[in-house]
Design a protein around this motif. Structure first.
Motif, PDB file in Angstrom:
ATOM      1  N   GLY A   1       0.910  -1.058  -0.123  1.00  0.00           N
ATOM      2  CA  GLY A   1      -0.012   0.083   0.006  1.00  0.00           C
ATOM      3  C   GLY A   1       0.902   1.189  -0.021  1.00  0.00           C
ATOM      4  N   GLN A   2       1.945   1.187   0.625  1.00  0.00           N
ATOM      5  CA  GLN A   2       2.951   2.458   0.726  1.00  0.00           C
ATOM      6  C   GLN A   2       3.520   2.790  -0.439  1.00  0.00           C
ATOM      7  N   LEU A   3       3.729   1.854  -1.585  1.00  0.00           N
ATOM      8  CA  LEU A   3       4.017   2.083  -2.892  1.00  0.00           C
ATOM      9  C   LEU A   3       3.058   3.184  -3.475  1.00  0.00           C
TER      10      LEU A   3
ATOM     11  N   LEU B   1      -0.588   8.738   5.482  1.00  0.00           N
ATOM     12  CA  LEU B   1      -1.990   8.318   5.382  1.00  0.00           C
ATOM     13  C   LEU B   1      -1.857   7.000   5.889  1.00  0.00           C
ATOM     14  N   THR B   2      -0.924   6.099   5.536  1.00  0.00           N
ATOM     15  CA  THR B   2      -0.907   4.714   5.940  1.00  0.00           C
ATOM     16  C   THR B   2      -0.936   4.472   7.410  1.00  0.00           C
ATOM     17  N   ALA B   3      -0.218   5.735   8.050  1.00  0.00           N
ATOM     18  CA  ALA B   3      -0.245   5.498   9.405  1.00  0.00           C
ATOM     19  C   ALA B   3      -1.610   6.079  10.186  1.00  0.00           C
ATOM     20  N   ILE B   4      -2.221   6.977   9.434  1.00  0.00           N
ATOM     21  CA  ILE B   4      -3.459   7.094   9.972  1.00  0.00           C
ATOM     22  C   ILE B   4      -4.700   6.096   9.923  1.00  0.00           C
ATOM     23  N   LEU B   5      -4.752   5.347   8.751  1.00  0.00           N
ATOM     24  CA  LEU B   5      -5.336   4.292   8.404  1.00  0.00           C
ATOM     25  C   LEU B   5      -5.109   3.202   9.413  1.00  0.00           C
ATOM     26  N   ASN B   6      -3.648   2.906   9.616  1.00  0.00           N
ATOM     27  CA  ASN B   6      -3.239   1.945  10.560  1.00  0.00           C
ATOM     28  C   ASN B   6      -3.828   2.327  12.000  1.00  0.00           C
TER      29      ASN B   6
ATOM     30  N   GLY C   1     -14.351   8.844  10.511  1.00  0.00           N
ATOM     31  CA  GLY C   1     -12.925   9.372  10.391  1.00  0.00           C
ATOM     32  C   GLY C   1     -12.375   8.601   9.252  1.00  0.00           C
ATOM     33  N   VAL C   2     -12.283   7.356   9.238  1.00  0.00           N
ATOM     34  CA  VAL C   2     -11.883   6.488   8.176  1.00  0.00           C
ATOM     35  C   VAL C   2     -12.263   6.925   6.552  1.00  0.00           C
ATOM     36  N   THR C   3     -13.645   7.058   6.811  1.00  0.00           N
ATOM     37  CA  THR C   3     -14.336   7.287   5.340  1.00  0.00           C
ATOM     38  C   THR C   3     -13.965   8.725   4.799  1.00  0.00           C
ATOM     39  N   LEU C   4     -13.779   9.663   5.803  1.00  0.00           N
ATOM     40  CA  LEU C   4     -13.440  11.065   5.522  1.00  0.00           C
ATOM     41  C   LEU C   4     -11.842  10.795   5.056  1.00  0.00           C
ATOM     42  N   ALA C   5     -11.064  10.339   5.679  1.00  0.00           N
ATOM     43  CA  ALA C   5      -9.644  10.252   5.610  1.00  0.00           C
ATOM     44  C   ALA C   5      -9.226   9.753   3.880  1.00  0.00           C
ATOM     45  N   ILE C   6     -10.055   8.725   3.563  1.00  0.00           N
ATOM     46  CA  ILE C   6      -9.913   8.011   2.390  1.00  0.00           C
ATOM     47  C   ILE C   6     -10.395   8.975   1.374  1.00  0.00           C
ATOM     48  N   GLY C   7     -11.800   9.539   1.523  1.00  0.00           N
ATOM     49  CA  GLY C   7     -12.082  10.479   0.740  1.00  0.00           C
ATOM     50  C   GLY C   7     -13.582   9.532   0.288  1.00  0.00           C
ATOM     51  N   PRO C   8     -14.716  10.282   0.472  1.00  0.00           N
ATOM     52  CA  PRO C   8     -16.102   9.396   0.152  1.00  0.00           C
ATOM     53  C   PRO C   8     -15.943   9.090  -1.286  1.00  0.00           C
TER      54      PRO C   8
ATOM     55  N   ALA D   1     -13.674   8.079  -3.221  1.00  0.00           N
ATOM     56  CA  ALA D   1     -12.529   6.888  -3.617  1.00  0.00           C
ATOM     57  C   ALA D   1     -13.253   5.755  -4.400  1.00  0.00           C
ATOM     58  N   LEU D   2     -14.210   5.186  -3.504  1.00  0.00           N
ATOM     59  CA  LEU D   2     -14.813   4.178  -4.274  1.00  0.00           C
ATOM     60  C   LEU D   2     -15.549   4.371  -5.527  1.00  0.00           C
ATOM     61  N   ARG D   3     -16.197   5.720  -5.709  1.00  0.00           N
ATOM     62  CA  ARG D   3     -16.808   6.108  -6.967  1.00  0.00           C
ATOM     63  C   ARG D   3     -15.732   5.905  -8.215  1.00  0.00           C
ATOM     64  N   SER D   4     -14.656   6.595  -7.951  1.00  0.00           N
ATOM     65  CA  SER D   4     -13.605   6.401  -8.827  1.00  0.00           C
ATOM     66  C   SER D   4     -12.539   5.445  -8.504  1.00  0.00           C
ATOM     67  N   PHE D   5     -12.835   4.092  -8.560  1.00  0.00           N
ATOM     68  CA  PHE D   5     -11.744   3.113  -8.001  1.00  0.00           C
ATOM     69  C   PHE D   5     -10.563   2.842  -8.810  1.00  0.00           C
ATOM     70  N   ASP D   6      -9.456   3.099  -8.037  1.00  0.00           N
ATOM     71  CA  ASP D   6      -8.105   3.104  -9.021  1.00  0.00           C
ATOM     72  C   ASP D   6      -7.314   2.461  -8.023  1.00  0.00           C
ATOM     73  N   LEU D   7      -5.898   2.749  -8.459  1.00  0.00           N
ATOM     74  CA  LEU D   7      -4.767   1.978  -7.627  1.00  0.00           C
ATOM     75  C   LEU D   7      -4.592   2.426  -6.122  1.00  0.00           C
ATOM     76  N   THR D   8      -4.832   3.763  -6.116  1.00  0.00           N
ATOM     77  CA  THR D   8      -4.884   4.642  -4.690  1.00  0.00           C
ATOM     78  C   THR D   8      -5.838   4.029  -3.882  1.00  0.00           C
ATOM     79  N   SER D   9      -6.941   3.941  -4.279  1.00  0.00           N
ATOM     80  CA  SER D   9      -8.077   3.151  -3.601  1.00  0.00           C
ATOM     81  C   SER D   9      -7.883   1.724  -3.153  1.00  0.00           C
ATOM     82  N   LEU D  10      -7.517   1.076  -3.908  1.00  0.00           N
ATOM     83  CA  LEU D  10      -6.913  -0.192  -3.600  1.00  0.00           C
ATOM     84  C   LEU D  10      -5.826  -0.355  -2.427  1.00  0.00           C
ATOM     85  N   ALA D  11      -4.781   0.444  -2.686  1.00  0.00           N
ATOM     86  CA  ALA D  11      -4.053   0.815  -1.776  1.00  0.00           C
ATOM     87  C   ALA D  11      -4.450   0.901  -0.296  1.00  0.00           C
ATOM     88  N   GLN D  12      -5.597   1.822  -0.401  1.00  0.00           N
ATOM     89  CA  GLN D  12      -5.934   2.339   1.223  1.00  0.00           C
ATOM     90  C   GLN D  12      -6.740   1.166   1.602  1.00  0.00           C
ATOM     91  N   LEU D  13      -7.375   0.337   0.712  1.00  0.00           N
ATOM     92  CA  LEU D  13      -8.220  -0.767   1.203  1.00  0.00           C
ATOM     93  C   LEU D  13      -7.335  -1.931   1.522  1.00  0.00           C
TER      94      LEU D  13
END
Length: 304
Positions: free
Chosen positions: A91-93, A99-104, A138-145, A147-159
């Motif tokens: 994910g950190q790639l 952001l990784t630390a926040i989600l952690n 908080g997690v939903t806000l940090a990721i960005g609501p 993110a799942l509507r325009s699912f990409d590599l960044t979204s996958l990394a967050q998940l």
């Protein structure tokens, strides 16, 4: 549950633990500039296991013995090391280390939910339910609501990072159910040794025979996150747990993200959107409510 008070020494070691784990996100991201995520995890578990083996031999502590115990340690190694370390390194790639630390930090949120499902004495009270709900907002806000509507590599990394925190939560339940009574250093060594035994063939099959890093920064990063942020951090973790209790240990979750964010900004010039900070603030509020001490203190003051 009564909270153990934090002595100055416990505070100092808690802050040191937060510093060590907070710095690990930058160190791992630095190593990933030259080595693959599986190689990074293999180095982390392997070096840390060797260090803890040395500690065990020096202390003349008991080494794990018997197939039954090693199978339980294998389960712990998978849930606490192989799965989360690999998912978060990958994910950190694709997302900033801050952001990784926040989600952690959502590990505590998922831990409360899982404990309520598995253990009879960990029921989900209204207070805990409120904390969990705020944490998820908080997690939903940090990721960005969006993110799942325009699912990409960044979204996958967050998940992937969030899936790693779920694995951490499962590891907490596994450890309580399967490893109670095992000395902490023996448990940490056995867990990391089992994880290394899994990571070695996975790394060879996926990334090939690891080559020696060429950059001094990579070596420094590996030695930091394996030696300090894993081996030493586990020793500190159990010391703080013994001195201050599991409730106070939860505070380390609040220390890690600001350190990771600051280091990522200073060293790698990473930037986070305002929504990430707002999401972290909501997550902190949820964790404070889960902890419950401020609410109890306020109730006590109101009764005086």
């Amino acid at each position: 549950m009564t909270q153990t008070s934090l002595s100055p020494r416990a505070w100092a070691e808690l802050l040191l633990l937060g510093l060590l784990w907070g710095g690990s996100f930058l160190a791992i991201r630095t190593a990933l500039d030259e080595i693959g995520p599986l190689t990074a995890v293999l180095a982390r578990t392997g070096i840390a296991a060797l260090i803890l083996l040395g500690v065990l031999l020096w202390q003349r502590g008991p080494l794990p013995r018997g197939w039954s115990l090693w199978l339980r340690l294998l389960g712990m190694g998978l849930l606490n090391n192989v799965i989360p370390f690999t998912l978060m390194a990958w994910g950190q790639l694709h997302i900033p280390s801050g952001l990784t630390a926040i989600l952690n930090a959502t590990t505590a949120i998922f831990g409360v939910i899982l404990a309520a499902l598995v253990f009879a004495d960990e029921r989900l009270t209204r207070r805990k339910g409120l904390g969990v709900t705020l944490g998820f907002f908080g997690v939903t806000l940090a990721i960005g609501p969006g993110a799942l509507r325009s699912f990409d590599l960044t979204s996958l990394a967050q998940l992937a990072v969030l899936a790693g925190t779920v694995s951490y939560a499962c590891a907490g339940a596994w450890g309580r159910a399967m490893l109670t009574g095992l000395p902490p250093v023996s448990a940490a060594f056995g867990m990391l040794a089992a994880a290394t035994a899994v990571m070695l063939p996975l790394t060879l099959l996926s990334e090939g025979l690891p080559s020696l890093p060429a950059q001094p920064a990579t070596w420094a990063a590996i030695l930091y996150y394996a030696g300090f942020a894993t081996a030493l951090a586990y020793l500190l973790y159990y010391r703080v747990l013994a001195m201050a209790g599991s409730g106070n240990l939860l505070l380390v979750t609040l220390i890690i993200p600001p350190i990771a964010i600051a280091l990522g900004s200073l060293v790698r010039e990473e930037t986070l959107p305002p929504q990430a900070y707002a999401g972290f603030a909501l997550l902190v509020l949820g964790l404070v409510i889960l902890d419950g001490r401020l609410l109890r203190r306020r109730g006590t003051l109101n009764r005086v």
